[in-house]
Scaffold this motif. Structure first.
Motif, short mmCIF file in Angstrom:
data_model
loop_
_atom_site.label_atom_id
_atom_site.label_comp_id
_atom_site.label_asym_id
_atom_site.label_seq_id
_atom_site.Cartn_x
_atom_site.Cartn_y
_atom_site.Cartn_z
N ALA A 16 0.94 -1.00 0.15
CA ALA A 16 -0.06 -0.16 -0.08
C ALA A 16 0.98 1.14 0.12
O ALA A 16 0.60 2.14 -0.75
CB ALA A 16 -0.93 -0.05 1.08
N ASP A 17 1.86 1.38 0.74
CA ASP A 17 2.91 2.46 0.70
C ASP A 17 3.60 2.55 -0.28
O ASP A 17 3.83 3.70 -1.03
CB ASP A 17 3.88 2.13 2.12
CG ASP A 17 3.27 2.02 3.28
OD1 ASP A 17 2.15 2.74 3.76
OD2 ASP A 17 3.97 1.82 4.13
N ARG A 18 3.83 1.50 -1.05
CA ARG A 18 4.56 1.80 -2.46
C ARG A 18 3.73 2.28 -3.44
O ARG A 18 4.04 3.26 -4.36
CB ARG A 18 5.16 0.25 -2.83
CG ARG A 18 6.29 -0.42 -1.96
CD ARG A 18 7.40 0.53 -1.66
NE ARG A 18 8.37 -0.12 -0.72
CZ ARG A 18 8.48 0.12 0.58
NH1 ARG A 18 7.88 1.00 0.90
NH2 ARG A 18 9.27 -0.61 1.27
N ILE A 19 2.33 1.57 -3.52
CA ILE A 19 1.52 2.29 -4.43
C ILE A 19 1.38 3.70 -4.09
O ILE A 19 1.27 4.66 -5.17
CB ILE A 19 0.08 1.58 -4.45
CG1 ILE A 19 0.56 -0.12 -5.14
CG2 ILE A 19 -0.73 2.23 -5.15
CD1 ILE A 19 -0.69 -0.86 -4.72
N ARG A 20 1.23 4.20 -3.11
CA ARG A 20 0.87 5.67 -2.77
C ARG A 20 2.35 6.48 -2.77
O ARG A 20 2.08 7.56 -3.68
CB ARG A 20 0.78 5.90 -1.22
CG ARG A 20 0.22 7.24 -0.73
CD ARG A 20 -0.12 7.21 0.51
NE ARG A 20 -0.99 6.41 1.38
CZ ARG A 20 -0.41 5.34 1.86
NH1 ARG A 20 0.68 5.14 2.31
NH2 ARG A 20 -1.46 4.49 2.49
N GLU A 21 3.31 5.96 -2.83
CA GLU A 21 4.59 6.67 -3.01
C GLU A 21 4.65 6.75 -4.61
O GLU A 21 4.95 7.86 -5.14
CB GLU A 21 5.88 6.03 -2.65
CG GLU A 21 6.08 5.87 -1.03
CD GLU A 21 7.12 5.05 -0.60
OE1 GLU A 21 7.98 4.27 -1.40
OE2 GLU A 21 7.16 4.70 0.71
N ALA A 61 -3.14 -3.48 -13.26
CA ALA A 61 -3.76 -2.34 -13.79
C ALA A 61 -3.33 -1.00 -13.15
O ALA A 61 -3.05 -0.02 -13.45
CB ALA A 61 -5.04 -2.34 -13.55
N ILE A 62 -2.82 -1.18 -11.69
CA ILE A 62 -2.31 0.01 -11.02
C ILE A 62 -0.97 0.15 -11.57
O ILE A 62 -0.42 1.35 -11.65
CB ILE A 62 -2.32 -0.26 -9.57
CG1 ILE A 62 -3.95 -0.49 -9.00
CG2 ILE A 62 -1.54 0.47 -8.75
CD1 ILE A 62 -4.14 -0.89 -7.72
N ALA A 63 -0.17 -1.02 -11.61
CA ALA A 63 1.14 -0.64 -11.86
C ALA A 63 1.41 -0.18 -13.42
O ALA A 63 2.04 0.70 -13.67
CB ALA A 63 1.93 -2.07 -11.98
N LEU A 66 0.74 3.31 -13.28
CA LEU A 66 1.86 3.96 -12.72
C LEU A 66 3.17 3.81 -13.62
O LEU A 66 4.05 4.51 -13.16
CB LEU A 66 2.17 3.61 -11.45
CG LEU A 66 0.90 3.68 -10.31
CD1 LEU A 66 1.29 3.07 -9.03
CD2 LEU A 66 0.97 5.36 -10.02
N GLN A 67 2.97 3.20 -14.71
CA GLN A 67 4.15 2.88 -15.61
C GLN A 67 5.26 2.34 -14.71
O GLN A 67 6.42 2.93 -14.97
CB GLN A 67 4.38 4.21 -16.11
CG GLN A 67 3.39 4.92 -16.96
CD GLN A 67 3.75 5.96 -17.57
OE1 GLN A 67 4.73 6.77 -17.35
NE2 GLN A 67 3.04 6.38 -18.99
N VAL A 68 5.14 1.46 -14.06
CA VAL A 68 6.17 0.49 -13.35
C VAL A 68 5.60 -0.89 -13.34
O VAL A 68 4.56 -1.20 -13.53
CB VAL A 68 6.33 1.01 -11.70
CG1 VAL A 68 6.54 2.28 -11.41
CG2 VAL A 68 4.78 0.72 -10.86
N SER A 69 6.52 -1.81 -13.17
CA SER A 69 6.01 -3.22 -13.01
C SER A 69 5.49 -3.59 -11.91
O SER A 69 5.87 -3.14 -10.88
CB SER A 69 7.41 -3.93 -13.44
OG SER A 69 8.36 -3.85 -12.36
N VAL A 70 4.79 -4.68 -12.09
CA VAL A 70 4.30 -5.31 -10.78
C VAL A 70 5.45 -5.82 -9.80
O VAL A 70 5.50 -5.55 -8.82
CB VAL A 70 3.37 -6.33 -11.28
CG1 VAL A 70 3.04 -7.19 -9.86
CG2 VAL A 70 2.01 -5.85 -11.81
N ALA A 71 6.52 -6.24 -10.56
CA ALA A 71 7.39 -6.80 -9.73
C ALA A 71 8.16 -5.76 -8.84
O ALA A 71 8.56 -5.95 -7.95
CB ALA A 71 8.46 -7.44 -10.88
N ARG A 72 8.07 -4.28 -9.43
CA ARG A 72 8.80 -3.53 -8.76
C ARG A 72 8.02 -3.14 -7.64
O ARG A 72 8.73 -3.00 -6.48
CB ARG A 72 8.92 -2.21 -9.76
CG ARG A 72 9.52 -0.98 -8.77
CD ARG A 72 9.60 0.11 -9.61
NE ARG A 72 9.99 1.58 -8.82
CZ ARG A 72 10.81 2.39 -9.47
NH1 ARG A 72 11.09 2.37 -10.49
NH2 ARG A 72 10.78 3.40 -8.58
#
Length: 83
Positions: A16-21, A61-63, A66-72
């Motif tokens: 959750a914190d990573r998504i918010r960041e 979908a969120i990743a 955000l233009q990042v990988s799910v792995a990240r």
């Protein structure tokens, strides 16, 4: 019902914190991220607050939005940052 695996709550909170960041780094509101990911704003809010877990489809979908990988997102959540 089985007990959740150890660390699941911590992982959910860190994810959750990573998504918010990532969202705030891109100056996106929860509503803008929700629109870009094709999700309801309340879903983003629930995920970011740790009140809800996310499906793999929603995480993808969120990743993507955000233009990042799910792995990240997942790797970062699995490996807490120091400090």
């Amino acid at each position: 019902m089985l007990d959740p695996p150890p660390g699941l709550t911590t992982f959910r909170r860190l994810l959750a914190d990573r998504i918010r960041e990532e969202r705030t780094r891109r100056d996106l509101s929860q509503e803008q991220l929700a629109h870009a990911a094709g999700l309801a704003p309340r879903t983003i809010g629930a995920i970011e607050s740790g009140r809800a877990s996310t499906s793999t489809d929603s995480l993808y979908a969120i990743a993507h939005a955000l233009q990042v990988s799910v792995a990240r997102l997942v790797q970062d959540a699995a490996e807490p940052r120091p400090g």
